[in-house]
Design an enzyme around this catalytic site. Structure first.
Site, PDB file in Angstrom:
ATOM      1  N   ARG A  18       0.830  -1.212   0.000  1.00  0.00           N
ATOM      2  CA  ARG A  18       0.000   0.000   0.000  1.00  0.00           C
ATOM      3  C   ARG A  18       0.863   1.261   0.000  1.00  0.00           C
ATOM      4  O   ARG A  18       0.576   2.218  -0.724  1.00  0.00           O
ATOM      5  CB  ARG A  18      -0.959   0.009   1.196  1.00  0.00           C
ATOM      6  CG  ARG A  18      -2.043  -1.050   1.095  1.00  0.00           C
ATOM      7  CD  ARG A  18      -2.934  -1.064   2.308  1.00  0.00           C
ATOM      8  NE  ARG A  18      -2.129  -1.329   3.506  1.00  0.00           N
ATOM      9  CZ  ARG A  18      -2.458  -0.966   4.731  1.00  0.00           C
ATOM     10  NH1 ARG A  18      -3.581  -0.315   4.967  1.00  0.00           N
ATOM     11  NH2 ARG A  18      -1.676  -1.248   5.752  1.00  0.00           N
ATOM     12  N   ASN A  36      -6.126  -2.808   2.277  1.00  0.00           N
ATOM     13  CA  ASN A  36      -6.127  -4.265   2.412  1.00  0.00           C
ATOM     14  C   ASN A  36      -7.565  -4.716   2.629  1.00  0.00           C
ATOM     15  O   ASN A  36      -8.289  -4.129   3.421  1.00  0.00           O
ATOM     16  CB  ASN A  36      -5.288  -4.711   3.611  1.00  0.00           C
ATOM     17  CG  ASN A  36      -3.808  -4.563   3.370  1.00  0.00           C
ATOM     18  OD1 ASN A  36      -3.349  -4.545   2.240  1.00  0.00           O
ATOM     19  ND2 ASN A  36      -3.050  -4.460   4.436  1.00  0.00           N
TER      20      ASN A  36
END
Length: 89
Positions: A18, A36
């Site tokens: 990320r 996520n």
């Protein structure tokens, strides 16, 4: 202008995926989100056609040096005119 929903599967959680995705988004002037979800990473990305193409290619090659992308799905979405930045959720 294009907007994409990208689901990335593989070794993509716990490896900085990320963080690196957000850095790539900034490089290509992409707005949207990354998060996520269960066992994959969920990305909503919006930007100019060339920038979206470059961003998508970089992400599916593995945004993080420690990641391993095994599969991905890409879906076209309608433009969201309220998006102003890219953020990690």
């Amino acid at each position: 202008m294009q907007r994409k929903h990208i689901e990335v599967f593989g070794i993509v959680q716990g490896v900085g995926f990320r963080f690196y995705t957000e850095r790539i988004a900034l490089k290509y002037n992409i707005t949207g989100t990354v998060q996520n979800v269960e066992d994959f990473v969920d990305i909503y990305a919006q930007g100019d056609e060339e920038d979206i193409a470059a961003f998508t290619e970089a992400v599916i090659k593995g945004a993080s040096p420690s990641s391993q992308v095994d599969d991905y799905n890409i879906e076209d979405l309608d433009i969201d005119h309220d998006l102003k930045k890219f953020k990690t959720i």
